[in-house]
Every structure is written in C-alpha cells, then in structure tokens.
Design an enzyme around this catalytic site. Structure first.
Site, PDB file in Angstrom:
ATOM      1  N   HIS A  13      -0.398  -2.711  -4.455  1.00 28.26           N
ATOM      2  CA  HIS A  13      -0.442  -1.044  -4.491  1.00 28.26           C
ATOM      3  C   HIS A  13       0.125  -0.539  -5.604  1.00 28.26           C
ATOM      4  CE1 HIS A  13      -0.848   2.886  -2.276  1.00 28.26           C
ATOM      5  NE2 HIS A  13      -0.135   3.387  -3.390  1.00 28.26           N
ATOM      6  N   HIS A  15       0.290   2.306  -9.140  1.00 30.04           N
ATOM      7  CA  HIS A  15      -0.439   3.433  -9.962  1.00 30.04           C
ATOM      8  C   HIS A  15      -0.075   3.089 -11.614  1.00 30.04           C
ATOM      9  CE1 HIS A  15      -0.994   6.057  -6.640  1.00 30.04           C
ATOM     10  NE2 HIS A  15      -0.191   5.503  -5.987  1.00 30.04           N
ATOM     11  N   LEU A  16      -1.134   2.994 -12.083  1.00 24.90           N
ATOM     12  CA  LEU A  16      -1.053   2.661 -13.717  1.00 24.90           C
ATOM     13  C   LEU A  16      -1.080   3.801 -14.500  1.00 24.90           C
ATOM     14  CD1 LEU A  16      -2.532  -0.955 -14.137  1.00 24.90           C
ATOM     15  CD2 LEU A  16      -0.201  -0.214 -14.380  1.00 24.90           C
ATOM     16  N   ARG A  17      -1.642   4.905 -14.124  1.00 30.38           N
ATOM     17  CA  ARG A  17      -2.045   5.898 -14.894  1.00 30.38           C
ATOM     18  C   ARG A  17      -3.078   5.765 -15.909  1.00 30.38           C
ATOM     19  NH1 ARG A  17      -0.070   8.350 -10.448  1.00 30.38           N
ATOM     20  NH2 ARG A  17       2.370   8.789 -10.684  1.00 30.38           N
ATOM     21  N   LYS A  99     -10.049   3.663  -1.547  1.00 30.08           N
ATOM     22  CA  LYS A  99      -8.839   4.324  -1.129  1.00 30.08           C
ATOM     23  C   LYS A  99      -9.112   5.790  -0.638  1.00 30.08           C
ATOM     24  CE  LYS A  99      -4.387   5.277  -0.867  1.00 30.08           C
ATOM     25  NZ  LYS A  99      -3.409   5.139  -1.827  1.00 30.08           N
ATOM     26  N   HIS A 136      -3.929   6.335   2.715  1.00 33.43           N
ATOM     27  CA  HIS A 136      -2.768   6.957   2.740  1.00 33.43           C
ATOM     28  C   HIS A 136      -2.508   7.594   3.943  1.00 33.43           C
ATOM     29  CE1 HIS A 136       0.405   9.520   0.431  1.00 33.43           C
ATOM     30  NE2 HIS A 136       0.252  10.137   1.646  1.00 33.43           N
ATOM     31  N   HIS A 174       1.920   1.670   2.396  1.00 33.86           N
ATOM     32  CA  HIS A 174       3.317   2.206   2.207  1.00 33.86           C
ATOM     33  C   HIS A 174       3.854   2.700   3.448  1.00 33.86           C
ATOM     34  CE1 HIS A 174       1.097   5.772   1.561  1.00 33.86           C
ATOM     35  NE2 HIS A 174       0.776   5.580   0.078  1.00 33.86           N
ATOM     36  N   LEU A 218       5.799   9.946  -1.532  1.00 32.84           N
ATOM     37  CA  LEU A 218       5.044  10.375  -0.471  1.00 32.84           C
ATOM     38  C   LEU A 218       4.325   9.020   0.282  1.00 32.84           C
ATOM     39  CD1 LEU A 218       3.961  13.859  -1.051  1.00 32.84           C
ATOM     40  CD2 LEU A 218       5.490  13.396   0.727  1.00 32.84           C
ATOM     41  N   ASP A 246       3.838   0.708  -4.834  1.00 33.35           N
ATOM     42  CA  ASP A 246       3.448   2.038  -5.060  1.00 33.35           C
ATOM     43  C   ASP A 246       4.380   2.493  -6.088  1.00 33.35           C
ATOM     44  OD1 ASP A 246       2.249   4.422  -4.388  1.00 33.35           O
ATOM     45  OD2 ASP A 246       3.350   4.883  -3.007  1.00 33.35           O
ATOM     46  N   HIS A 250       6.068   9.062 -13.177  1.00 35.52           N
ATOM     47  CA  HIS A 250       5.904  10.409 -13.579  1.00 35.52           C
ATOM     48  C   HIS A 250       7.130  10.714 -14.804  1.00 35.52           C
ATOM     49  CE1 HIS A 250       3.532  12.012 -10.127  1.00 35.52           C
ATOM     50  NE2 HIS A 250       4.157  11.133  -9.647  1.00 35.52           N
ATOM     51  N   ALA A 262       5.954  13.606  -6.515  1.00 37.03           N
ATOM     52  CA  ALA A 262       6.289  12.650  -5.879  1.00 37.03           C
ATOM     53  C   ALA A 262       6.055  11.258  -6.544  1.00 37.03           C
ATOM     54  CB  ALA A 262       5.587  12.634  -4.274  1.00 37.03           C
TER      55      ALA A 262
HETATM   56  O1  DOR Z   1       4.776   9.016  -3.910  1.00 34.81           O
HETATM   57  C1  DOR Z   1       3.737   9.177  -4.250  1.00 34.81           C
HETATM   58  N1  DOR Z   1       3.235   9.142  -5.540  1.00 34.81           N
HETATM   59  N2  DOR Z   1       2.776   9.013  -3.232  1.00 34.81           N
HETATM   60  C2  DOR Z   1       1.506   9.036  -3.449  1.00 34.81           C
HETATM   61  O2  DOR Z   1       0.680   8.886  -2.554  1.00 34.81           O
HETATM   62  C3  DOR Z   1       0.901   9.302  -4.914  1.00 34.81           C
HETATM   63  C4  DOR Z   1       1.962   8.831  -6.017  1.00 34.81           C
HETATM   64  C5  DOR Z   1       1.529   9.272  -7.329  1.00 34.81           C
HETATM   65  O3  DOR Z   1       0.368   8.978  -7.694  1.00 34.81           O
HETATM   66  O4  DOR Z   1       2.419   9.464  -8.159  1.00 34.81           O
HETATM   67 ZN    ZN Z   2       0.453   4.996  -3.965  1.00 35.76          ZN
END
Ligand code: DOR
Ligand code: ZN
Length: 342
Positions: A13, A15-17, A99, A136, A174, A218, A246, A250, A262
């Site tokens: 799980h 997130h790479l953006r 997802k 989620h 998560h 989150l 996860d 940011h 988050a």
């Molecule tokens: O904390 C989180 N950040 N929870 C998520 O479900 C999305 C993620 C994000 O993409 O930043």
């Molecule tokens: Zn996530």
C-alpha cells in the site's frame, strides 16, 4: 552487531504521487522494496486501464538507473466504474486490484463512491474474475466520531458487503482497531495491511507537547489498546496480516497548516520502523513473513528471491528530505532508531 537478513520485502500500500513528487520519493521505496501496490488517488484519479498504463510508464521512467522495481497498479473505483472496466483490468495482467474510497473520506477522494451499494455490479464482476478489492474502511458520516469511523464502517458496510460477496477477495487497508483485527480473523477471503505508524504509536503522540501534524493520517491513530491489538496481529504469524506502509508524502507547508493534510511519509525508513515495532514485541523472527511472504501469497504472485540486511545500528531520522514546494518530513523525524537497512 546483530544482523537480520530477510527476503526482499514489498510494500502492499503506497502513495507515489506524480511528476516531480514521484521523482523525489520513488528512490526511497526502491531502496527498500522490490514491488509496491500503487494507490490511484491522483488528481484526477487512475480510473481506467489506459490511465494505469500511462501512470505505470511514468513510474518506470522515474526508477533510478540500474535499479529494479515493479509497480503493481490499481484502479480507483467511482460511481461510474463498469463491469467491463473490471474485465479489462483483469486482462491487462498488471492491474492487480481496485481501490474503494468513500467520497470525501481522505486526500483526493472527491471522485470516490457515494454509496457502496451502487457498486454491486462491479463487485460481482470482481468476484467473478477474482480481482481483489482494497478498502479505505471508514464511514464519512460527519455525525460519527472520527475515532469510530473504521468500526462503524465494518458494522454498517463491510459485514453486509461480505455477505453479498463472500468469495470477493478483500484487503482492509491500514487497519487501526482491534475491531478490524477481530473481523479479519473471523471472516473468509479478507486480509489486512498494517502501517508502521499504527504499530508504533497511539493517538497520544498527536498531542505530545503540542499538536504534531506529522503523525496525522487517516484512518487516524487510535488508543493504546488498539495499537497493542495491531502489534499482536502483525507479529502473530497469521498470513492475513501483511505489510503496507501507506507512505503518503505531503510537503511540509501543507502538513504544518491551519488545515493540514493527512498522511505520514515512511518510505525513507519503512523497514527500520517495522523492525523497531517487531523488536518491541520480541518478534523479529516474524518480520520476514509479514514483510515478504504473506503479501505475495495473497496477491498470488511469486515471492522475491533477493535479500536485504537490517543491521542493529542507531541512527537519527533526518528532520527533512528534499521534496517539492517545501521539504518532506519523515515519520518520527529527529528521533533515534535502532535498525538500519544496508
Ligand atoms: O493519511 C492518508 N493519506 N490517508 C489516506 O487515505 C490517503 C493518504 C494520502 O493520499 O495522502
Ligand atoms: Zn493510503
């Protein structure tokens, strides 16, 4: 000096953006993991096989020269996803899951599903072709306390969903509560990922000495009894629980804000954080299967054959690493940690 050599892990799980952010964070994951399940919550989200092909190409182009990494793609479920999209995803071979985000639940979830029952035709197709559903698992009802949203999701949405589609393979992503652990243990065809922050911290850390936005993600951190239940599940050797960081980067400015985003960034030091958590439970012998075996087994993919070594060596997590707009603050920045990947 204690060393721990294990099969190279994967992140189930992540997130790479995209764009410059992708280029900044991907090398950290490539250092740690051989493969990762890539979250589709871009702006706009990855909704079709064509979107996933293009995103996968951009990820592959950002892999540092001479290094190996395999992105495992996912589609973002919307109210408009069709059974045909599911068949195309399965046939593509490289889309590994779909997802589900409830609309408005978290970062970039505006395109998410407004009512889970609207997707029943899509879930039927997923069950039919055996494409896993990644959840989620939080309700978005503002009347529900933020600390209860996972538990209420399980009661109101997940239990009925599993009754309608018992053979649909699901990953509850998560997980943060003992309720989730118990539900996963009691139900067929469901597994769960667990992040490093939910194994290491309870919600107390969010307010330790002041408000601490870099621990905000989150689903939000829960009370200590839940953290202990997660640590017990992760270190139990049960294949239903496996690694998913996860890691959700940011920029510092967006986290340290009057309405901070988050997401915890852990790709820099994920395996070190998990080693710290497993060591605290005297269960380092269970880390390899959690990190490297149970994920590929669930996704019906071969286990990796290379190895990595973690060395017991204290180092300080940096305050910041380079990113876009402003720097990127790693989870637990500034603290000392006892393990290091080599
Ligand atoms: O904390 C989180 N950040 N929870 C998520 O479900 C999305 C993620 C994000 O993409 O930043
Ligand atoms: Zn996530």
């Amino acid at each position: 000096m204690q060393k721990l050599t294990i099969t190279r892990p994967d992140d189930w799980h992540l997130h790479l953006r995209d764009g410059a952010a992708l280029k900044a964070v991907l090398p950290h994951t490539v250092r740690q993991f051989a493969r990762a399940i890539i979250m589709p919550n871009l702006k706009p989200p990855v909704r079709t096989v064509a979107d996933a092909v293009a995103y996968r190409d951009r990820i592959i182009a950002a892999i540092p020269a001479g290094q190996q990494f395999e992105p495992l793609m996912t589609l973002y479920l919307t109210d408009n996803t069709s059974p045909e999209d599911i068949v195309a995803a399965k046939e593509s071979q490289f889309v590994k899951a779909v997802k589900y985000y409830p609309a408005g639940a978290t970062t970039n979830s505006d395109f998410g599903v407004t009512d889970i029952r609207k997707c029943d035709r899509v879930f039927a197709a997923m069950q039919q072709v055996d494409l896993p559903l990644l959840l989620h698992g939080e309700v978005t009802d503002q009347a529900v306390d933020v600390f209860d949203r996972e538990q209420v999701f399980i009661e109101q949405q997940l239990i009925p969903l599993k009754q309608r589609f018992p053979k649909l393979r699901v990953v509850l992503e998560h997980i943060t509560t003992s309720d989730a652990v118990e539900f996963v243990l009691a139900t067929d065809n469901i597994a769960a990922t667990i992040t490093p922050q939910h194994l290491l911290f309870s919600r107390n850390i969010l307010f330790k000495g002041g408000i601490r936005p870099h621990f905000y993600c989150l689903p939000i951190l829960k009370r200590e009894t839940h953290r202990r239940a997660l640590l017990q599940a992760a270190t139990s050797g049960n294949p239903k629980f496996f690694l998913g960081t996860d890691s959700a980067p940011h920029p510092r400015d967006r986290k340290e804000s009057d309405c901070g985003c988050a997401g915890c960034f852990s790709a820099l030091h994920a395996m070190e954080l998990y080693a710290e958590a497993f060591e605290s439970a005297d269960a380092l012998d269970k880390l390899e299967a959690f990190a490297s075996f149970y994920g590929p087994d669930f996704y019906q993919l071969p286990r990796n054959t290379e190895q990595i070594t973690l060395t017991q060596k204290t180092w300080r997590i940096p305050d910041e690493v380079p990113f876009v707009e402003s720097g990127l603050v790693p989870l637990w920045a500034g603290e000392e940690i006892a393990w290091q990947i080599s």
